[in-house]
Write a protein that holds these residues in place. Structure first.
Motif, PDB file in Angstrom:
ATOM      1  N   ASN A  13       4.955  10.546   7.833  1.00 46.24           N
ATOM      2  CA  ASN A  13       3.670  11.218   7.179  1.00 46.24           C
ATOM      3  C   ASN A  13       2.798   9.579   6.486  1.00 46.24           C
ATOM      4  O   ASN A  13       1.401   9.645   5.769  1.00 46.24           O
ATOM      5  CB  ASN A  13       4.223  11.502   5.573  1.00 46.24           C
ATOM      6  N   ILE A  14       3.416   8.747   7.055  1.00 48.85           N
ATOM      7  CA  ILE A  14       2.874   7.219   6.125  1.00 48.85           C
ATOM      8  C   ILE A  14       1.372   7.436   7.180  1.00 48.85           C
ATOM      9  O   ILE A  14       0.280   6.761   6.840  1.00 48.85           O
ATOM     10  CB  ILE A  14       3.755   6.494   6.296  1.00 48.85           C
ATOM     11  N   PRO A  62       0.947   9.354  -4.172  1.00 52.23           N
ATOM     12  CA  PRO A  62       0.849   9.397  -2.453  1.00 52.23           C
ATOM     13  C   PRO A  62       1.135   8.729  -1.480  1.00 52.23           C
ATOM     14  O   PRO A  62       1.241   9.709  -0.109  1.00 52.23           O
ATOM     15  CB  PRO A  62      -0.659  10.172  -3.027  1.00 52.23           C
ATOM     16  N   ASN A  63       1.390   7.752  -2.381  1.00 50.59           N
ATOM     17  CA  ASN A  63       2.351   6.758  -1.788  1.00 50.59           C
ATOM     18  C   ASN A  63       3.496   5.813  -1.677  1.00 50.59           C
ATOM     19  O   ASN A  63       3.770   4.763  -1.486  1.00 50.59           O
ATOM     20  CB  ASN A  63       1.214   4.684  -1.433  1.00 50.59           C
ATOM     21  N   VAL A  64       3.916   6.740  -2.403  1.00 50.14           N
ATOM     22  CA  VAL A  64       5.107   6.031  -2.814  1.00 50.14           C
ATOM     23  C   VAL A  64       6.059   7.558  -2.227  1.00 50.14           C
ATOM     24  O   VAL A  64       6.622   8.678  -2.293  1.00 50.14           O
ATOM     25  CB  VAL A  64       6.320   6.632  -3.429  1.00 50.14           C
ATOM     26  N   PRO A  78      -3.864  13.927   5.544  1.00 46.90           N
ATOM     27  CA  PRO A  78      -3.168  14.084   4.457  1.00 46.90           C
ATOM     28  C   PRO A  78      -1.319  14.439   5.143  1.00 46.90           C
ATOM     29  O   PRO A  78      -1.749  14.910   6.745  1.00 46.90           O
ATOM     30  CB  PRO A  78      -3.151  16.200   3.253  1.00 46.90           C
ATOM     31  N   PRO A  79      -0.451  14.312   4.928  1.00 45.59           N
ATOM     32  CA  PRO A  79       1.148  14.339   5.163  1.00 45.59           C
ATOM     33  C   PRO A  79       0.896  15.565   5.409  1.00 45.59           C
ATOM     34  O   PRO A  79       0.677  16.971   4.913  1.00 45.59           O
ATOM     35  CB  PRO A  79       1.765  13.311   4.383  1.00 45.59           C
ATOM     36  N   ALA A  80       1.371  16.198   7.145  1.00 43.96           N
ATOM     37  CA  ALA A  80       1.772  17.272   7.240  1.00 43.96           C
ATOM     38  C   ALA A  80       2.998  17.351   7.602  1.00 43.96           C
ATOM     39  O   ALA A  80       3.526  18.780   8.136  1.00 43.96           O
ATOM     40  CB  ALA A  80       0.977  17.443   8.558  1.00 43.96           C
ATOM     41  N   ARG A  81       4.164  16.091   8.098  1.00 44.88           N
ATOM     42  CA  ARG A  81       5.070  16.837   7.997  1.00 44.88           C
ATOM     43  C   ARG A  81       6.398  17.502   6.969  1.00 44.88           C
ATOM     44  O   ARG A  81       6.599  16.101   6.053  1.00 44.88           O
ATOM     45  CB  ARG A  81       6.042  15.931   9.073  1.00 44.88           C
ATOM     46  N   THR A  82       6.921  18.136   6.610  1.00 42.60           N
ATOM     47  CA  THR A  82       7.940  18.455   6.144  1.00 42.60           C
ATOM     48  C   THR A  82       9.672  18.164   6.247  1.00 42.60           C
ATOM     49  O   THR A  82       9.368  18.622   7.569  1.00 42.60           O
ATOM     50  CB  THR A  82       7.749  19.536   5.386  1.00 42.60           C
ATOM     51  N   ASP A 127       1.058  -1.385  -0.261  1.00 46.28           N
ATOM     52  CA  ASP A 127      -0.047   0.140   0.201  1.00 46.28           C
ATOM     53  C   ASP A 127       0.950   0.886  -0.542  1.00 46.28           C
ATOM     54  O   ASP A 127       0.499   2.365  -0.520  1.00 46.28           O
ATOM     55  CB  ASP A 127      -1.088  -0.130   1.438  1.00 46.28           C
ATOM     56  N   TYR A 128       2.188   0.770   0.399  1.00 43.78           N
ATOM     57  CA  TYR A 128       3.343   2.462   0.325  1.00 43.78           C
ATOM     58  C   TYR A 128       4.148   1.188   0.022  1.00 43.78           C
ATOM     59  O   TYR A 128       4.444   0.786   0.489  1.00 43.78           O
ATOM     60  CB  TYR A 128       2.852   3.319   1.712  1.00 43.78           C
ATOM     61  N   VAL A 129       5.098   2.622  -0.755  1.00 41.62           N
ATOM     62  CA  VAL A 129       6.282   2.326  -0.806  1.00 41.62           C
ATOM     63  C   VAL A 129       7.128   3.010  -0.887  1.00 41.62           C
ATOM     64  O   VAL A 129       7.026   4.742  -0.389  1.00 41.62           O
ATOM     65  CB  VAL A 129       6.753   1.936  -2.454  1.00 41.62           C
ATOM     66  N   VAL A 130       8.590   2.380  -0.528  1.00 45.53           N
ATOM     67  CA  VAL A 130       9.446   3.064  -0.105  1.00 45.53           C
ATOM     68  C   VAL A 130      10.798   3.490  -0.411  1.00 45.53           C
ATOM     69  O   VAL A 130      11.023   2.295   0.004  1.00 45.53           O
ATOM     70  CB  VAL A 130       9.411   3.378   2.251  1.00 45.53           C
TER      71      VAL A 130
END
Length: 368
Positions: free
Chosen positions: A295-296, A265-267, A304-308, A92-95
């Motif tokens: 963020n994940i 959005p998921n990578v 939504p992701p909030a940390r930059t 579902d998420y790829v890093v």
């Protein structure tokens, strides 16, 4: 979205992220190595047999819920990973935490820790027999290797060659360069700066055999052992699908302020493989991991992701063996240069081994 995260690469960023996500996600840590390699201490492991046993940590103690998939990723897309063994891992998420390659001895050439130790032992024997050692590259790695060699074998003659006019190219303070250069000169290190070699030595790197080379400026250099200490290359050739568009010509991967790849959005991407404009250090990779973990978690919670991420400055710690070195670190009014004692305190003493032993849940490295 579901709960599966594929982390591609088990280096500094990937291992830290996998650990951060492990309690709440199904983590698949894809890495072909049998153990985490603490490359920060690799050069001391090269010159010291006892240290060579301390730089590999098994993945078994890292994750409780997730698992280490020991295989090489050959295709990574926005939906998951295909491995060299033919396994498809949907996620579902790829890093992307694939890191970078770098010439031996700064990074091992094998995925097997026992074979890597054996190569270190062979090179250690070559160093013990050598009289003059040529190091190509006077950046952080070349300087650190010169420091380790001259501490272990004070009688060894070391020559550093670099086409730059001074050591440690980059936006570093002149005081830092002077401190490192002066410490190495006091150990008898010779610097040949301002001109590259006309051609590489005629013998393989790390092999004990006498040779003579010349710089383009005509300087003659004799040695009987040499190492290349330049040539970092991001590992991103496996990107497929929509991810391929985010790969720059130099191999780095474009990310936004949230460390997302190409607006998908998921990578995400972390560590050396990213195009984030900052020095590629283990500390930065760990900080990337913290941002992406948050963020994940936000995405999984329907937010939504909030940390930059804000790129770091030109900081560097350069130990010269266990007692020497110099560093540049951020200060309240600008960068500061630290001397040998502070450098050893921050990094040079145990080279952060204890920190990674704790991360991997073991006071002992993997058996040799």
């Amino acid at each position: 979205m579901g709960n599966t995260v594929a982390v591609v690469g088990g280096g500094y960023g990937g291992a830290a992220l996998a650990r951060l996500l492990d309690a709440d996600f199904d983590v698949l840590l894809v890495d072909p190595k049998d153990a985490f390699v603490h490359t920060v201490a690799a050069l001391r492991g090269l010159v010291d047999e006892e240290w060579s046993q301390r730089i590999y940590f098994g993945f078994d103690g890292l994750l409780r819920r997730g698992r280490h998939v020991r295989d090489r990723a050959v295709v990574v897309d926005e939906r998951g990973v295909t491995t060299a063994g033919g396994t498809r891992l949907d996620a579902d998420y790829v890093v992307l935490a694939t890191g970078s390659s770098y010439p031996y001895p700064a990074k091992p050439e094998t995925d097997d820790s026992a074979a890597a130790r054996e190569r270190h032992a062979e090179t250690r024997s070559a160093l013990a027999a050598a009289e003059r050692v040529l190091i190509l590259g006077a950046g952080p790695v070349g300087l650190e290797l010169a420091g380790e060699i001259t501490e272990r074998w004070p009688e060894r003659q070391v020559v550093l060659v670099d086409p730059a006019d001074d050591v440690l190219a980059g936006r570093y303070l002149p005081e830092l360069r002077s401190a490192l250069r002066e410490q190495l000169v006091s150990r008898g290190v010779e610097f040949v700066l301002g001109s590259a070699l006309a051609s590489e030595p005629p013998v393989p790197s790390g092999v004990h055999a006498p040779f003579t080379v010349h710089t383009l400026a005509g300087t003659r250099v004799q040695a009987d052992l040499w190492f290349r200490c330049y040539g970092v290359s991001p590992l991103s050739g496996m990107l497929g699908g929509a991810l391929a568009a985010a790969r720059r010509p130099d191999g780095h991967v474009e990310v936004d302020a949230y460390l997302r790849v190409a607006g998908l959005p998921n990578v995400f991407a972390i560590g050396d493989v990213t195009a984030v404009p900052e020095p590629k250090r283990s500390k930065a990779a760990a900080e990337h991991a913290s941002v992406v973990a948050d963020n994940i978690a936000a995405l999984a919670g329907g937010r939504p992701p909030a940390r930059t991420y804000r790129p770091g400055g030109e900081g560097v710690l350069v130990p010269l063996g266990s007692t020497g070195g110099a560093s540049q670190v951020p200060g309240p009014e600008g960068p500061l240069v630290l001397g040998p004692a502070d450098t050893v305190r921050y990094k040079g003493g145990d080279l952060l081994v204890a920190r990674y032993a704790e991360l991997f849940g073991s006071a002992e490295p993997v058996a040799g």
